[in-house]
Design a protein around this motif. Sequence first.
Motif, PDB file in Angstrom:
ATOM      1  N   TRP A 251       0.861  -1.173   0.000  1.00  0.00           N
ATOM      2  CA  TRP A 251       0.000   0.000   0.000  1.00  0.00           C
ATOM      3  C   TRP A 251       0.902   1.228   0.000  1.00  0.00           C
ATOM      4  CZ3 TRP A 251       0.281  -3.421   4.053  1.00  0.00           C
ATOM      5  CH2 TRP A 251       0.930  -2.970   5.197  1.00  0.00           C
ATOM      6  N   VAL A 252       0.359   2.325  -0.504  1.00  0.00           N
ATOM      7  CA  VAL A 252       1.122   3.565  -0.579  1.00  0.00           C
ATOM      8  C   VAL A 252       0.237   4.712  -0.120  1.00  0.00           C
ATOM      9  CG1 VAL A 252       2.267   5.216  -2.125  1.00  0.00           C
ATOM     10  CG2 VAL A 252       2.584   2.759  -2.477  1.00  0.00           C
ATOM     11  N   PHE A 253       0.767   5.522   0.793  1.00  0.00           N
ATOM     12  CA  PHE A 253       0.114   6.770   1.180  1.00  0.00           C
ATOM     13  C   PHE A 253       0.569   7.832   0.187  1.00  0.00           C
ATOM     14  CE2 PHE A 253       0.793   4.542   5.298  1.00  0.00           C
ATOM     15  CZ  PHE A 253      -0.531   4.302   5.588  1.00  0.00           C
ATOM     16  N   HIS A 254      -0.386   8.560  -0.367  1.00  0.00           N
ATOM     17  CA  HIS A 254      -0.058   9.552  -1.387  1.00  0.00           C
ATOM     18  C   HIS A 254       0.206  10.925  -0.774  1.00  0.00           C
ATOM     19  CE1 HIS A 254      -0.803   6.693  -4.526  1.00  0.00           C
ATOM     20  NE2 HIS A 254      -1.931   6.358  -3.920  1.00  0.00           N
ATOM     21  N   LYS A 255       0.853  11.750  -1.556  1.00  0.00           N
ATOM     22  CA  LYS A 255       1.206  13.110  -1.149  1.00  0.00           C
ATOM     23  C   LYS A 255      -0.046  13.888  -0.752  1.00  0.00           C
ATOM     24  CE  LYS A 255       3.306  17.299  -2.978  1.00  0.00           C
ATOM     25  NZ  LYS A 255       3.966  17.917  -4.125  1.00  0.00           N
ATOM     26  N   THR A 256       0.075  14.629   0.355  1.00  0.00           N
ATOM     27  CA  THR A 256      -1.006  15.512   0.792  1.00  0.00           C
ATOM     28  C   THR A 256      -0.406  16.879   1.100  1.00  0.00           C
ATOM     29  OG1 THR A 256      -0.792  15.072   3.167  1.00  0.00           O
ATOM     30  CG2 THR A 256      -2.178  13.543   1.893  1.00  0.00           C
ATOM     31  N   ALA A 257      -1.222  17.768   1.598  1.00  0.00           N
ATOM     32  CA  ALA A 257      -0.749  19.103   1.955  1.00  0.00           C
ATOM     33  C   ALA A 257       0.282  19.062   3.081  1.00  0.00           C
ATOM     34  CB  ALA A 257      -1.924  19.990   2.356  1.00  0.00           C
TER      35      ALA A 257
ATOM     36  N   GLU B 116      -9.863   3.578   6.868  1.00  0.00           N
ATOM     37  CA  GLU B 116      -9.018   3.269   5.718  1.00  0.00           C
ATOM     38  C   GLU B 116      -9.824   3.345   4.426  1.00  0.00           C
ATOM     39  OE1 GLU B 116      -6.209  -0.277   3.979  1.00  0.00           O
ATOM     40  OE2 GLU B 116      -6.160   0.153   6.124  1.00  0.00           O
ATOM     41  N   GLY B 117     -11.064   2.912   4.465  1.00  0.00           N
ATOM     42  CA  GLY B 117     -11.927   3.007   3.291  1.00  0.00           C
ATOM     43  C   GLY B 117     -12.107   4.447   2.826  1.00  0.00           C
TER      44      GLY B 117
ATOM     45  N   TYR C 142      -3.494   0.556  -3.258  1.00  0.00           N
ATOM     46  CA  TYR C 142      -2.988  -0.790  -3.015  1.00  0.00           C
ATOM     47  C   TYR C 142      -2.191  -1.272  -4.213  1.00  0.00           C
ATOM     48  CZ  TYR C 142      -6.557  -0.766   0.659  1.00  0.00           C
ATOM     49  OH  TYR C 142      -7.316  -0.463   1.739  1.00  0.00           O
ATOM     50  N   HIS C 143      -1.194  -2.118  -3.937  1.00  0.00           N
ATOM     51  CA  HIS C 143      -0.306  -2.611  -4.981  1.00  0.00           C
ATOM     52  C   HIS C 143       0.065  -4.066  -4.705  1.00  0.00           C
ATOM     53  CE1 HIS C 143       0.203   1.557  -6.259  1.00  0.00           C
ATOM     54  NE2 HIS C 143       0.200   1.824  -4.962  1.00  0.00           N
ATOM     55  N   ASN C 144       0.601  -4.729  -5.727  1.00  0.00           N
ATOM     56  CA  ASN C 144       1.145  -6.087  -5.599  1.00  0.00           C
ATOM     57  C   ASN C 144       0.166  -7.064  -4.951  1.00  0.00           C
ATOM     58  OD1 ASN C 144       3.745  -5.521  -6.803  1.00  0.00           O
ATOM     59  ND2 ASN C 144       4.129  -4.275  -4.989  1.00  0.00           N
ATOM     60  N   ASP C 145      -1.048  -7.071  -5.461  1.00  0.00           N
ATOM     61  CA  ASP C 145      -2.124  -7.984  -5.035  1.00  0.00           C
ATOM     62  C   ASP C 145      -2.721  -7.685  -3.657  1.00  0.00           C
ATOM     63  OD1 ASP C 145      -2.024  -9.411  -7.455  1.00  0.00           O
ATOM     64  OD2 ASP C 145      -0.431 -10.712  -6.680  1.00  0.00           O
ATOM     65  N   TRP C 146      -2.324  -6.599  -3.038  1.00  0.00           N
ATOM     66  CA  TRP C 146      -2.956  -6.195  -1.773  1.00  0.00           C
ATOM     67  C   TRP C 146      -4.325  -5.621  -2.108  1.00  0.00           C
ATOM     68  CZ3 TRP C 146      -1.313  -7.327   2.953  1.00  0.00           C
ATOM     69  CH2 TRP C 146      -1.920  -6.702   4.043  1.00  0.00           C
ATOM     70  N   ASN C 147      -5.278  -5.724  -1.196  1.00  0.00           N
ATOM     71  CA  ASN C 147      -6.594  -5.135  -1.423  1.00  0.00           C
ATOM     72  C   ASN C 147      -7.238  -4.775  -0.092  1.00  0.00           C
ATOM     73  OD1 ASN C 147      -8.000  -7.477  -0.364  1.00  0.00           O
ATOM     74  ND2 ASN C 147      -7.541  -8.500  -2.313  1.00  0.00           N
ATOM     75  N   PHE C 148      -8.426  -4.223  -0.169  1.00  0.00           N
ATOM     76  CA  PHE C 148      -9.150  -3.755   1.017  1.00  0.00           C
ATOM     77  C   PHE C 148      -9.397  -4.885   2.015  1.00  0.00           C
ATOM     78  CE2 PHE C 148     -13.133  -2.520   3.199  1.00  0.00           C
ATOM     79  CZ  PHE C 148     -12.702  -1.324   3.759  1.00  0.00           C
ATOM     80  N   TRP C 149      -9.633  -6.093   1.521  1.00  0.00           N
ATOM     81  CA  TRP C 149      -9.935  -7.216   2.414  1.00  0.00           C
ATOM     82  C   TRP C 149      -8.695  -7.635   3.204  1.00  0.00           C
ATOM     83  CZ3 TRP C 149     -14.676  -6.731   3.067  1.00  0.00           C
ATOM     84  CH2 TRP C 149     -15.497  -6.331   2.012  1.00  0.00           C
ATOM     85  N   TRP C 150      -7.532  -7.560   2.563  1.00  0.00           N
ATOM     86  CA  TRP C 150      -6.299  -7.837   3.304  1.00  0.00           C
ATOM     87  C   TRP C 150      -6.098  -6.788   4.388  1.00  0.00           C
ATOM     88  CZ3 TRP C 150      -4.307 -12.305   3.617  1.00  0.00           C
ATOM     89  CH2 TRP C 150      -4.344 -13.187   2.543  1.00  0.00           C
ATOM     90  N   SER C 151      -6.367  -5.541   4.073  1.00  0.00           N
ATOM     91  CA  SER C 151      -6.236  -4.485   5.077  1.00  0.00           C
ATOM     92  C   SER C 151      -7.197  -4.703   6.240  1.00  0.00           C
ATOM     93  CB  SER C 151      -6.479  -3.104   4.461  1.00  0.00           C
ATOM     94  OG  SER C 151      -5.351  -2.684   3.740  1.00  0.00           O
ATOM     95  N   SER C 152      -8.409  -5.122   5.917  1.00  0.00           N
ATOM     96  CA  SER C 152      -9.387  -5.411   6.976  1.00  0.00           C
ATOM     97  C   SER C 152      -8.864  -6.498   7.910  1.00  0.00           C
ATOM     98  CB  SER C 152     -10.717  -5.856   6.363  1.00  0.00           C
ATOM     99  OG  SER C 152     -11.227  -4.859   5.529  1.00  0.00           O
ATOM    100  N   ALA C 153      -8.270  -7.525   7.322  1.00  0.00           N
ATOM    101  CA  ALA C 153      -7.706  -8.608   8.132  1.00  0.00           C
ATOM    102  C   ALA C 153      -6.541  -8.105   8.985  1.00  0.00           C
ATOM    103  CB  ALA C 153      -7.247  -9.753   7.235  1.00  0.00           C
ATOM    104  N   VAL C 154      -5.748  -7.202   8.444  1.00  0.00           N
ATOM    105  CA  VAL C 154      -4.615  -6.658   9.203  1.00  0.00           C
ATOM    106  C   VAL C 154      -5.099  -5.862  10.407  1.00  0.00           C
ATOM    107  CG1 VAL C 154      -2.734  -4.963   9.114  1.00  0.00           C
ATOM    108  CG2 VAL C 154      -2.908  -6.729   7.374  1.00  0.00           C
ATOM    109  N   TRP C 155      -6.193  -5.121  10.255  1.00  0.00           N
ATOM    110  CA  TRP C 155      -6.717  -4.385  11.407  1.00  0.00           C
ATOM    111  C   TRP C 155      -7.126  -5.352  12.523  1.00  0.00           C
ATOM    112  CZ3 TRP C 155      -5.404   0.288  12.205  1.00  0.00           C
ATOM    113  CH2 TRP C 155      -5.217   1.170  11.151  1.00  0.00           C
ATOM    114  N   VAL C 156      -7.786  -6.430  12.167  1.00  0.00           N
ATOM    115  CA  VAL C 156      -8.164  -7.443  13.165  1.00  0.00           C
ATOM    116  C   VAL C 156      -6.902  -8.011  13.810  1.00  0.00           C
ATOM    117  CG1 VAL C 156      -9.256  -9.696  13.515  1.00  0.00           C
ATOM    118  CG2 VAL C 156     -10.331  -8.016  11.992  1.00  0.00           C
TER     119      VAL C 156
END
Length: 176
Positions: free
Chosen positions: A54-60, A112-113, A123-137
Amino acid sequence: MIASYLPVVMALLCLIAAWFFGDWRNWKIYYPTMLFAICVDFLVSLLSYNYSLWVFHKTAVTPNHTIADFMIAFTNLPCIVLVYLSRYPFKSHPLKQAIYIAIWSAIFTCIEGVFLLVELLSYHNDWNFWWSSAVWVFMFIGLSLHFARPLWAWLLCFVGVAFLILYFHIPISKMK
């Protein structure tokens, strides 16, 4: 434009929640688990530095992924740990503990959503929202476990990291 300030808003909300709901009298007992959360975050960031999931993008306020991750590690995570453990129902029935973990996981999955919807995260390299959900748990279970049994939490962490490396084919052999 407003979304560009979302990381600061999130950090401020975490700080406010910690101020009002954290057990500041006993912060020192939560401190090792705060450090655990930061270490795990940095471990995953280091291993996936050249192969982002996953990548956090540039912000202010955050010019790149690394600065965003540092901000999360040093502001959000300690606050989250303080509030989460301050209110954790350690002496309650396991079902109540599971519900508590599920609620916290759902809250941060939703947050995160939002970051995903406003394109501050990808998300990159086959990561997705469901993997992130599992990581939070996984994270909230790990925090509870670390507070009660730190060595077991480290074991769980290393098993989880090994899984990430193997399943997502993180090329650790190409690291510096």
